[in-house]
Scaffold this active site. Structure first.
Site, mmCIF file in Angstrom:
data_model
loop_
_atom_site.group_PDB
_atom_site.id
_atom_site.type_symbol
_atom_site.label_atom_id
_atom_site.label_comp_id
_atom_site.label_asym_id
_atom_site.label_seq_id
_atom_site.Cartn_x
_atom_site.Cartn_y
_atom_site.Cartn_z
ATOM 1 N N THR B 152 0.826 -1.207 0.000
ATOM 2 C CA THR B 152 0.000 0.000 0.000
ATOM 3 C C THR B 152 0.860 1.257 0.000
ATOM 4 O O THR B 152 1.959 1.276 0.537
ATOM 5 C CB THR B 152 -0.910 0.071 1.239
ATOM 6 O OG1 THR B 152 -0.109 -0.140 2.399
ATOM 7 C CG2 THR B 152 -1.998 -0.960 1.182
ATOM 8 N N GLY B 191 4.069 -2.913 8.551
ATOM 9 C CA GLY B 191 4.553 -3.093 9.913
ATOM 10 C C GLY B 191 6.036 -3.398 9.919
ATOM 11 O O GLY B 191 6.527 -4.150 9.081
ATOM 12 N N GLU B 434 -6.809 -5.380 5.427
ATOM 13 C CA GLU B 434 -7.108 -6.597 4.659
ATOM 14 C C GLU B 434 -8.464 -6.519 3.969
ATOM 15 O O GLU B 434 -9.225 -7.483 3.954
ATOM 16 C CB GLU B 434 -7.045 -7.833 5.567
ATOM 17 C CG GLU B 434 -5.701 -8.082 6.211
ATOM 18 C CD GLU B 434 -4.581 -8.330 5.202
ATOM 19 O OE1 GLU B 434 -4.878 -8.705 4.055
ATOM 20 O OE2 GLU B 434 -3.412 -8.112 5.570
#
Lengths: 669, 669
Positions: B152, B191, B434
């Site tokens: 993303t 992350g 998600e």
């Protein structure tokens, strides 16, 4: 608004709006005078470098946050002193500085001195005798002492009679001896109590001559005036981190044989004479008045939360582009997705309606207040019932609305730099404080069930519940024709029937042998449902009446927009309770489909003016404090600015790499 | 459970329960073996002093929090290495340690190395060639490199084709040149990307021989192996604080002419030959499989969130006493208020049903997975549609349920020591990541509308939508008799009709001249409504089928409790969509009242076993991490313990008094 370089998509929205946002801004502020005052106050406070954040609070430790909050609270306090000296303070100023609008811009996690201004001083004014006011108010107004209000306890909140803190009068020394005899008796929650205040009004169970007399308020010194050390017998501190308001310094307080002189009990309403003789208060309705005042303020605060959240979400929806509607076309502004409009636009309409409802009930409160002072208590129960359910509905809907706006901004809404997490924390807190929402709804319901019985007995009810008389007469609601008038009337009919069902449930259980109280508890589902509809019927009626009236006073261009806002609000409100409507009113599947199509039509009609409408809430960029919602719409630039403030990014390699990560990665080489 | 001194009110609840909680605990864990494994894993991780918090994370600054999170992540990583060496790791272990259960107990704000295990390694396994796997997997499994997955971008999420990062193949050097050409092209969110990972799989638009080829994944080195300094052309850091997961070290990544060798493109599915010739992938359904896998895991996670929240709220409701029902009686356990039961107990039932639905769809996924490997794609669209809407519904309902539980604990639920704020943050995040929930519902709806058309054309539909065939045949639902079977059937009938309305809306707009895509956008309200009911019909059916089956396998005592759980779930689910039921099925006002009374009856019947039921979720006190919800019910003791950990309370007078408050208070003396 300043002439800035603005994101072109956002500018396009502004260029094509059909009304002048400033016209609505002035209405929103409460008129030209208030609009100017607001701007002046913003200038005075928001442009002071001492009140600007170098480091966003979310990066601070709790301790750093408190220390910085206290620093700013002192700067704000000094400015308030000046305003007061110049005679320029006033209820609105305090509300703006300590409450939801300017206050949150200055101290995002709350002000540790708020309770001094909004509870300590007013309590002395309201419950102190003339002598007590003369003694304490000058010191308090000048902030020579900082106070708080300590009522709730670790084990006791809503049910005041359950408080355990006790004050025993000792006539031999003319002192009260105050104790928190158990762990659950510890005072818990008061803002500023932890390390800020040196005085508090402490509410305790009063005993004189060995007899219990009920609750009474006492002025208690908590800390030494010079050293700030806790006084003997005082166990005090901060209750810790919370979902929000982390800077408020909510505290705990244990008292062990703390002695205060006789004249520290606030004695305007009830007295203890030197020999311990107790003189009971004449009536206790005045405290109802204070609670109602606070709840009226809270209703306005919920409107403000929704205004902030919907401004951010609307502007972001104009700037963000994503997911082609037609695969052959480029990604559109996400505002063009009907599902996005469905999330954001109803929150704009609710912000406006809650504001109007807040103003309306505020005016009703002022009328009531005058009546109360003249000993006329007639409308008190009606107003109390209304304020309770509106506080519950507006805070619950506003909290949900803020989250819908956050979720409408996808992942970026999750970042603190969007400001949604802080807005949500502040808003959802209102669901719990100043009367927990379910408790509020049950209080309203108790009133509704009572008046329903009166209506059945043929009595004519007071204005805000008069619809119950009509519904009983009407029996069946006919000709629901989907006009706005008809939706308002239907809301009232549905509300009356929800009360009927609650009434019947209680009666049935009484016939089964339960006491009224047990019957009411067993009927909780029905009672809260009735109170919810009562409040929503009031909101629908008020939205209709007030927005129709306002539309007649403004330019035709603005009037057209307000009509769409009203229609959107009512259709959305109706669809949100469609189960209740279908239960009591004849509707076909096709009617519901028509309403849903009408909702879509409202969204489509509001779309061209949505940005101008949130612009007209006139929220300063520092009030919004959002990378996604700034006036210039330069979303991605602001996000990049935010990462530069992140202390983790000040060095390319964090020391934890050398301490932990490298040894771990190399362990098996 | 250990023999502890327990709050007497809570102990009384346990003594009077009618079933053995351990029987359900074993079922909940997935059988005796898994139950034992769970206990062993808890012992191994939760009793390690290196993994215990001295200072609760809420008191730390963001930087301190990251450093402590990385420290713990390394301790956990070392333990995983040992488990792996002993052959004791496995999917369940990784899910527990990195996901919602043990993971959150160890790292409340998330693990900065999670994506290494759950995305980096699996992506190499799934998309790397044999040679690439041989090269990278040993290093990755041994954590000699730590990776993340960067897809993303700041300006692009859901719509993958909109990604801007590009990789241009340079045949002269046999390298790819990777760039993020704009601000919005910056990779955002991965992350561990901020300061933890030194490698990433970067997804970029591939160009070879000057032609666009679609998306491809590349292994990119981010930081120097020895110094951890960012590599040339890499602009990298942490995106800042968030609503939760503050320890995850979500990062941003800009790439400027970063060159990676040809064999760093993962080439299992598509290839670039040395001369730049592009070999396209055979099919892309396998990526659907991965997304479905993740969503199945998420559905289980939502059950876990609800189990945690409802455990805390139920135990607190047994311990807390407040507000007499009968003014002559003492304050009851708040659990005795019907309105309290109404908040908490449905969340228990939802936790159980979501868990069962998660297991069911997990089994369906495993079957499908086998079919896919054999090239059988028949059930893929059906399963995809189901996983999408269930992910959306379960995450939304769980988030709302957690907040209802928090609010049911009044002010104390607002304190971080209740753990509700952290549980909410983790749960609501699932609504966005998600696959954003509205996007998910629209994907399901697209499938439903398609199969509705097929059904109208007389086709027999696949199992999970076969109810649409039936509804079309049935036309009108008769004899709704409020049995559980009838509620399940009615859910399906209502779902079919919501799809019918959505189908008709799109058809109508197409007749008006809109393209199918525009028609679908305009019908967003109807489409999301249809998908919502499809998922709820599946949940109702699954709850009914599975809980009925389970009830036959367990002791009669447990079976009785599970029957109440099922009834509560179905009646509550029906009342929550009562508008839809009344729209399509004939119901009277009295029928609705009866359903509401039945809800109250379910609550009353669950009450005696509610504590035992949440006990049987068998959540370790460290997993709950809540002063309000500990097994011993010593709520007030635990709250007092929590304030002792507050750094502000380490000194009686904070230095800010001398710096700011005293000068302010004395300014005018």
């Amino acid at each position: 608004m300043p002439a800035l370089e603005v994101n072109p998509d956002l500018q396009k929205e502004r260029n094509t709006a059909t009304f002048d946002p400033q016209e609505f801004s002035i209405f929103w502020a409460g008129g030209v005078e208030k609009y100017k005052e607001k701007k002046a106050l913003e200038k005075l406070f928001l442009e002071d470098p001492a009140l600007m954040d170098k480091l966003p609070t979310s990066y601070m430790s709790h301790k750093e946050l408190y220390e910085d909050s206290l620093r700013k609270a002192c700067v704000i306090g000094e400015k308030i002193r000046k305003l007061r000296a110049d005679g320029e303070d006033g209820v609105d100023t305090y509300a703006a500085l300590l409450g939801g609008s300017l206050g949150a811009a200055l101290l995002k996690e709350g002000n540790p001195m708020s309770l001094h201004y909004v509870m300590f001083v007013p309590t002395i004014m309201g419950q102190g005798t003339m002598e007590q006011q003369v003694e304490w108010l000058p010191k308090a107004w000048d902030c020579e002492i900082i106070g708080t209000y300590a009522q709730t306890e670790l084990g006791h909140g809503t049910f005041l009679r359950g408080l355990e803190t006790r004050a025993d009068y000792d006539a031999s020394t003319q002192e009260f001896v105050i104790n928190t005899p158990t762990m659950t008796a510890y005072k818990w929650w008061p803002g500023g109590l932890g390390h800020t205040a040196n005085y508090a009004v402490v509410v305790a169970q009063l005993y004189t001559k060995g007899e219990f007399r009920g609750l009474a308020p006492f002025i208690v010194q908590l800390r030494d005036m010079e050293t700030h050390q806790p006084m003997p017998g005082i166990d005090i501190g901060d209750i810790g981190t919370k979902l929000s308001m982390k800077g408020v310094n909510n505290g705990y307080l244990g008292l062990k044989n703390v002695r205060v002189p006789l004249n520290h009990m606030l004695m305007k309403n009830q007295q203890v004479l030197p020999d311990g003789t107790y003189v009971a208060p004449k009536n206790s309705v005045l405290t109802y008045g204070t609670m109602m005042f606070v709840r009226c303020v809270l209703i306005r605060d919920t409107a403000h939360s929704l205004a902030k959240a919907s401004t951010i979400a609307t502007r972001y929806s104009a700037v963000r582009r994503q997911s082609p509607i037609d695969p052959k076309e480029p990604e559109p502004q996400i505002m063009d997705h009907t599902t996005q409009q469905l999330k954001v636009f109803p929150q704009i309409s609710k912000a406006i309606v809650f504001k109007i409802a807040g103003d309306t009930i505020w005016n009703m409160y002022n009328v009531l207040s005058g009546e109360l002072e003249q000993g006329n208590l007639e409308r008190l129960p009606e107003m109390h019932a209304l304020a309770c359910c509106l506080k519950a509905i507006c805070s619950a809907d506003a909290s949900a609305g803020v989250e819908i706006c956050r979720l409408s901004c996808g992942g970026h809404g999750f970042m603190d730099c969007s400001n949604f997490p802080a807005i949500y924390g502040m808003t959802t807190a209102v669901c719990t404080y100043e009367g927990e929402n379910t408790v509020m709804l049950l209080q309203t319901a108790r009133y509704l069930v009572k008046v329903y019985g009166q209506a059945l007995a043929g009595e004519k009810l007071v204005p805000t519940v008069a619809y119950i008389n009509e519904a009983i007469k009407l029996k069946k609601f006919v000709n629901f024709d989907c006009t706005l008038e008809s939706i308002v009337k239907a809301f009232q009919f549905v509300a009356a029937n929800k009360t009927r069902v609650a009434y019947e449930q209680i009666e049935m259980r009484r016939r089964q042998g339960h006491s009224t109280e047990v019957a009411a508890n067993l009927s909780g589902i029905f009672l809260t449902g009735a109170a919810d509809l009562h409040g929503r019927a009031f909101l629908a009626q008020t939205a209709y009446t007030e927005l129709t009236a306002i539309s007649k006073q403004v330019s035709p261009a603005l009037a057209d927009v307000l009509k769409v806002v009203l229609e959107l609000y009512l259709v959305d409100a109706c669809l949100n309770r469609i189960g209740d409507f279908l239960r009591f009113i004849e509707f076909t599947d096709a009617d519901v489909t028509k309403l849903e199509m009408r909702l879509e039509s409202c969204l489509k009609r509001l779309r061209p003016n949505s940005v101008a409408l949130v612009d007209s809430f006139d929220l300063h960029d520092r009030v919004l404090d959002s990378a996604l919602g700034a006036y210039d719409g330069k979303v991605y630039d602001h996000i990049f600015e935010s990462i530069k403030k992140n202390p983790l990014n000040k060095e390319p390699v964090n020391e934890s790499f050398h301490k932990y990560l490298k040894p771990f990665m190399k362990a098996h080489l």
